[in-house]
Scaffold this active site. Structure first.
Site, PDB file in Angstrom:
ATOM      1  N   TYR A 153       0.786  -1.108  -0.100  1.00  0.00           N
ATOM      2  CA  TYR A 153      -0.124   0.039   0.037  1.00  0.00           C
ATOM      3  C   TYR A 153       0.916   1.070  -0.015  1.00  0.00           C
ATOM      4  CZ  TYR A 153      -3.950  -3.151   1.489  1.00  0.00           C
ATOM      5  OH  TYR A 153      -4.672  -4.171   1.456  1.00  0.00           O
ATOM      6  N   SER A 202     -12.971  -3.811   1.611  1.00  0.00           N
ATOM      7  CA  SER A 202     -13.997  -2.938   0.668  1.00  0.00           C
ATOM      8  C   SER A 202     -15.677  -3.184   1.168  1.00  0.00           C
ATOM      9  CB  SER A 202     -13.905  -3.146  -0.771  1.00  0.00           C
ATOM     10  OG  SER A 202     -12.800  -2.855  -1.152  1.00  0.00           O
ATOM     11  N   PRO A 203     -15.731  -3.087   2.285  1.00  0.00           N
ATOM     12  CA  PRO A 203     -17.295  -3.428   2.772  1.00  0.00           C
ATOM     13  C   PRO A 203     -18.279  -2.586   2.508  1.00  0.00           C
ATOM     14  CG  PRO A 203     -15.991  -2.620   4.707  1.00  0.00           C
ATOM     15  CD  PRO A 203     -15.118  -2.906   3.604  1.00  0.00           C
ATOM     16  N   LEU A 204     -17.996  -1.295   1.816  1.00  0.00           N
ATOM     17  CA  LEU A 204     -18.771  -0.477   1.357  1.00  0.00           C
ATOM     18  C   LEU A 204     -18.880  -0.163  -0.062  1.00  0.00           C
ATOM     19  CD1 LEU A 204     -18.325   2.593   4.010  1.00  0.00           C
ATOM     20  CD2 LEU A 204     -20.239   0.933   3.925  1.00  0.00           C
ATOM     21  N   GLY A 205     -18.444  -1.321  -0.765  1.00  0.00           N
ATOM     22  CA  GLY A 205     -18.288  -1.296  -2.304  1.00  0.00           C
ATOM     23  C   GLY A 205     -17.135  -0.202  -2.758  1.00  0.00           C
ATOM     24  N   GLY A 218     -16.602   2.470  -1.628  1.00  0.00           N
ATOM     25  CA  GLY A 218     -17.047   3.830  -1.426  1.00  0.00           C
ATOM     26  C   GLY A 218     -18.494   4.114  -1.967  1.00  0.00           C
ATOM     27  N   PHE A 219     -18.735   3.098  -3.263  1.00  0.00           N
ATOM     28  CA  PHE A 219     -19.962   3.210  -3.861  1.00  0.00           C
ATOM     29  C   PHE A 219     -21.355   3.357  -2.987  1.00  0.00           C
ATOM     30  CE2 PHE A 219     -21.255   2.852  -8.642  1.00  0.00           C
ATOM     31  CZ  PHE A 219     -22.440   3.435  -8.331  1.00  0.00           C
TER      32      PHE A 219
END
Length: 325
Positions: free
Chosen positions: A56, A202-205, A207-208
């Site tokens: 990262y 990425s539990p919020l897609g 950021g989507f």
């Protein structure tokens, strides 16, 4: 903040964690000062699980260094997870889980994080050129030496998980999972059988599902979302409509759509701890309070009606989708 057990090896963390990747990679120009503020706010809110990785950001934008500095005043109160498995080559980024590289990366991570022990060390991606038994054996050596506490895998399939677990018990698997991405559910029986916890990234897609998504063309050239299939015309409009419907459900419950999405993940099993990332202290507070939300059966049914099989479009371009074995 509630706490949850990840696996049966003794790893216990806050129900909501923090993913640091976006501070230095994948989402356009970084804002390290805001990122540090978000991390420290997370700690104030009871978040104890912080996730980074070697890949990262190397050099001046080293994510491990940034996270290590941010948590230095409360290091003994938190669990730090990092990852190995990539290498920079003349051709670009490649896989490297050879034992010598694992040892080198672990020593570097200890130094970059400024710690005496890595709490969780993941293999970031499965390396087809290195037997997983050799990988697990090397991490076992690091655990025996006191440099690492728990072993994790990321984006690994059932055979790989079983083979690794037979050499060194795997405490946790990390893989993308959200209202938009459901494929990993096929692995849940194996995780339950072996007593392995699960960390959705990425539990919020990406950021989507925060409701702030823009068309792909409006993102910075360094932003992952500019080329992601879910942001492309055709998929984008369908995903926006789904998030709007989720938002209406969230509003009726007096919560945000992000909190609804994180609460949905928590409701999928007691062994699940999502790691949303943000550069905003205010967003961090919003995410943390998702642990206080309990969804009803009616809520879960309504969510299923809106997104029965996940979002529209693949999570990666086809050539980058991990192959689970």
């Amino acid at each position: 903040m509630q706490h949850r057990k990840l696996g049966t090896q003794g790893l216990t963390v806050s129900a909501i964690g923090y993913g640091a990747m976006g501070l230095t990679q994948g989402y356009g120009p970084s804002d390290e000062e805001a990122g540090v503020a978000a991390i420290r706010r997370a700690h104030e809110l009871g978040v104890t699980f912080f996730d980074t990785a070697e890949v990262y950001g190397w050099g001046s934008s080293n994510n491990e260094v940034l996270l290590g500095k941010a948590v230095s005043d409360f290091r003994d109160e938190v669990v730090l997870a990092t990852k190995f498995g990539f290498a920079q080559t003349e051709q670009g980024l490649g896989l490297n889980s050879r034992p010598d590289n694992i040892r080198t990366v672990a020593d570097n991570s200890l130094r970059y994080l400024g710690v005496d022990q890595i709490d969780v060390l993941y293999q970031h991606r499965v390396d087809p050129d290195v037997p997983i038994e050799d990988v697990a054996g090397t991490v076992k050596e690091l655990i025996d030496a006191g440099k690492v506490k728990y072993f994790g895998l990321s984006e690994a399939g059932p055979q790989t998980i079983r083979k690794a677990h037979a050499v060194q018990p795997v405490s946790v698997l990390q893989t993308e999972y959200s209202l938009f991405e459901r494929d990993v559910e096929q692995l849940f029986p194996v995780l339950e059988e072996l007593g392995i916890g699960f960390v959705p990234y990425s539990p919020l897609g990406r950021g989507f599902i925060t409701g702030a998504a823009k068309p792909a063309a409006e993102y910075d050239a360094t932003d992952f979302r500019k080329t992601n299939p879910r942001w492309q015309p055709g998929n984008f409009e369908k995903n926006v409509e789904a998030v709007e419907r989720l938002g209406q459900l969230a509003t009726a419950r007096g919560i945000t759509v992000s909190q609804l999405a994180l609460a949905w993940l928590l409701a999928q099993g007691e062994q699940i701890v999502p790691i949303p990332g943000t550069r905003s202290a205010a967003r961090m507070e919003e995410n943390a309070h998702a642990a206080d939300v309990t969804l009803t059966e009616a809520d879960l049914a309504a969510i299923h009606e809106i997104l029965p099989n996940g979002g529209f479009g693949a999570r990666y371009a086809e050539e980058h989708i991990p192959n689970w074995v």
